[in-house]
Design a protein around this motif. Structure first.
Motif, PDB file in Angstrom:
ATOM      1  N   LEU A 184       0.823  -1.201   0.000  1.00  0.00           N
ATOM      2  CA  LEU A 184       0.000   0.000   0.000  1.00  0.00           C
ATOM      3  C   LEU A 184       0.861   1.256   0.000  1.00  0.00           C
ATOM      4  O   LEU A 184       0.582   2.211  -0.736  1.00  0.00           O
ATOM      5  CB  LEU A 184      -0.936  -0.005   1.214  1.00  0.00           C
ATOM      6  CG  LEU A 184      -1.864   1.212   1.347  1.00  0.00           C
ATOM      7  CD1 LEU A 184      -2.763   1.352   0.118  1.00  0.00           C
ATOM      8  CD2 LEU A 184      -2.708   1.112   2.619  1.00  0.00           C
ATOM      9  N   ARG A 244      -6.475   1.082   4.352  1.00  0.00           N
ATOM     10  CA  ARG A 244      -6.342  -0.360   4.509  1.00  0.00           C
ATOM     11  C   ARG A 244      -7.663  -1.047   4.206  1.00  0.00           C
ATOM     12  O   ARG A 244      -8.720  -0.414   4.128  1.00  0.00           O
ATOM     13  CB  ARG A 244      -5.916  -0.698   5.935  1.00  0.00           C
ATOM     14  CG  ARG A 244      -4.531  -0.155   6.301  1.00  0.00           C
ATOM     15  CD  ARG A 244      -4.253  -0.420   7.763  1.00  0.00           C
ATOM     16  NE  ARG A 244      -2.990   0.147   8.197  1.00  0.00           N
ATOM     17  CZ  ARG A 244      -2.630   0.266   9.458  1.00  0.00           C
ATOM     18  NH1 ARG A 244      -3.451  -0.138  10.417  1.00  0.00           N
ATOM     19  NH2 ARG A 244      -1.469   0.785   9.774  1.00  0.00           N
ATOM     20  N   ARG A 261      -6.308   2.515  -2.583  1.00  0.00           N
ATOM     21  CA  ARG A 261      -6.632   1.220  -2.000  1.00  0.00           C
ATOM     22  C   ARG A 261      -5.966   0.101  -2.777  1.00  0.00           C
ATOM     23  O   ARG A 261      -5.670   0.255  -3.982  1.00  0.00           O
ATOM     24  CB  ARG A 261      -8.159   0.994  -2.020  1.00  0.00           C
ATOM     25  CG  ARG A 261      -8.949   1.949  -1.142  1.00  0.00           C
ATOM     26  CD  ARG A 261     -10.436   1.608  -1.173  1.00  0.00           C
ATOM     27  NE  ARG A 261     -11.237   2.532  -0.399  1.00  0.00           N
ATOM     28  CZ  ARG A 261     -11.409   2.434   0.921  1.00  0.00           C
ATOM     29  NH1 ARG A 261     -10.869   1.430   1.580  1.00  0.00           N
ATOM     30  NH2 ARG A 261     -12.152   3.321   1.553  1.00  0.00           N
TER      31      ARG A 261
END
Length: 467
Positions: free
Chosen positions: A339, A436, A464
């Motif tokens: 991420l 997350r 995302r």
């Protein structure tokens, strides 16, 4: 027929003149109160232009300009508009009486310490950014037109020479002579340009120079020929007058005083950012300069001196859009993961799309409510220093010039609140952050990303992971 001069006790449009605060060549300022109605008003001020036989028409036009602009301004950086009256009776403007101290009085205490100069400069720059976002260029920025509220916020007064890019420029239509106050007027204003927002940056540079040295960088010429000298003659560097002026402050001041507006800061928000983060300032040869440019450099500059260009339809909003502050918030609590890498890619795209952008890389250390000792690693580095190193490592792949990127580690109990506060304080234009995967607990408690999206006063891009 000449109007009677207003006196204490007179009632104008439902407001009683209680006390004359100031009587100048252009206007008189009165503390006033309503004769009926709202008795819980905060202190009010009435501005009445001084009009006499043979009065310069620019004084009338300037009052009309302020009468158009002031009602459109909102926020803490301009007096709150209350009422107005036109020339059919007694022309006047009623506004909030700002509680604060004039920067003109503060400047008399100079030279001031560098940290105080930077704090004042950052406050004025943030106010300028807010003014420019409301489509207004002040064009007469000087210490006498700036008040500092008790909380440190800057307030601008006297919008008689200002320009609103959604309103007719009455002064520009009346005359093409330089309009402004001689020590603070920008080079482009000297040749008749009234559509450049960075003219206010130049004036702020003059103010900072004055606060740190006690002098004006270009003197106080009263003729156009004397004002023209600032186009080719650079000022004595502040450090040559006050050796206590640090290099980073001289860098900021001299950048504001560049003749070419394109070489000044991209926005007032970027200037505020530089003044508030001196440890991350990129220093050029300007920072340590102690002498003015030599004869041949000045001669070449004089031979290339610009003339008045054709009027440009520059929109202030477009200028600000070309120099945004982009904040990327990255969670490095568990190291660099997929991420965080995707957030970095998106941040790179955001900056690449805006060549004049500045990128602020931010991460948050969530602190405990009660901590008795500071965590250090086996090399004696604190958690703050560890995270700062990790943040710089994470950003290295962006390969951005040093003067367009900065790094900030925030320590807070509430990461979302810390990020939102940073956005507001630094007038961030675009936030990039990751989110997350969802879970029942996160849906119940809320997430940092959802809170930032809901409360940040700017564009927010949430990254995302797929799936």
């Amino acid at each position: 027929m000449r109007r009677a001069r207003p006196e204490q006790g007179d009632v104008i449009d439902g407001f009683r003149l209680d006390a004359c605060i100031h009587r100048g060549a252009m206007s008189a300022l009165w503390r006033v109160s309503r004769t009926e109605g709202e008795c819980d008003d905060p202190p009010l001020l009435m501005k009445i232009p001084t009009l006499a036989e043979g009065e310069d028409v620019s004084a009338i036009v300037g009052f009309e300009t302020e009468q158009m602009i002031l009602p459109r301004l909102t926020g803490p950086h301009a007096p709150r508009f209350v009422a107005a009256g036109d020339f059919a009776q007694t022309p006047h403007l009623v506004m909030e009486l700002v509680e604060g101290r004039s920067l003109h009085d503060i400047a008399k205490e100079g030279p001031l310490p560098a940290d105080r100069v930077a704090a004042i400069g950052a406050s004025v720059a943030r106010a300028l950014q807010d003014l420019h976002r409301q489509h207004v260029i002040h064009l007469d920025l000087k210490p006498a037109n700036i008040l500092i509220r008790p909380n440190g916020e800057a307030v601008f007064i006297d919008f008689g020479l200002s320009r609103h890019d959604e309103l007719p420029d009455l002064l520009g239509e009346e005359s093409d002579v330089p309009m402004g106050t001689a020590p603070y007027i920008s080079p482009e204003q000297v040749i008749g340009v009234r559509w450049e927002p960075k003219s206010d940056h130049f004036a702020l540079g003059v103010i900072l120079y004055e606060l740190v040295t006690g002098k004006w960088p270009f003197g106080n010429p009263q003729r156009k020929s004397g004002m023209m000298r600032r186009i080719w003659r650079d000022p004595v560097p502040p450090r040559a007058i006050n050796p206590d002026c640090p290099p980073w402050l001289q860098e900021a001041i001299l950048r504001c005083l560049c003749v070419d507006p394109a070489r000044r800061y991209g926005s007032a928000a970027q200037l505020a950012f530089a003044l508030e983060n001196p440890d991350q300032a990129t220093l050029t040869e300007r920072a340590t300069r102690l002498k003015q440019d030599g004869f041949w450099t000045v001669l070449r500059r004089r031979l290339k001196a610009p003339t008045r260009p054709s009027p440009a339809q520059i929109r202030i909003a477009a200028e600000l859009d070309a120099a945004p502050i982009v904040m990327v918030a990255v969670d490095l609590a568990n190291g660099v993961n997929e991420l965080a890498e995707r957030v970095r890619v998106q941040a790179g795209r955001a900056v690449e799309a805006e060549p004049g952008a500045r990128l602020a890389c931010v991460t948050v250390i969530k602190t405990a409510l009660l901590s008795l000792e500071e965590d250090v690693d086996d090399q004696g580095r604190t958690a703050y220093l560890q995270r700062l190193i990790e943040l710089k490592d994470w950003a290295r792949a962006l390969n951005l010039p040093q003067d367009t990127i900065s790094f900030h580690v925030l320590e807070a109990l509430d990461p979302a609140a810390a990020l939102i506060d940073y956005v507001r304080k630094n007038q961030v234009d675009h936030v990039v952050l990751g989110a997350r995967g969802s879970s029942a607990l996160r849906r119940y408690l809320g997430s940092v990303s959802s809170q930032v999206v809901a409360e940040a006063p700017c564009t927010v891009t949430v990254v995302r992971l797929p799936g």
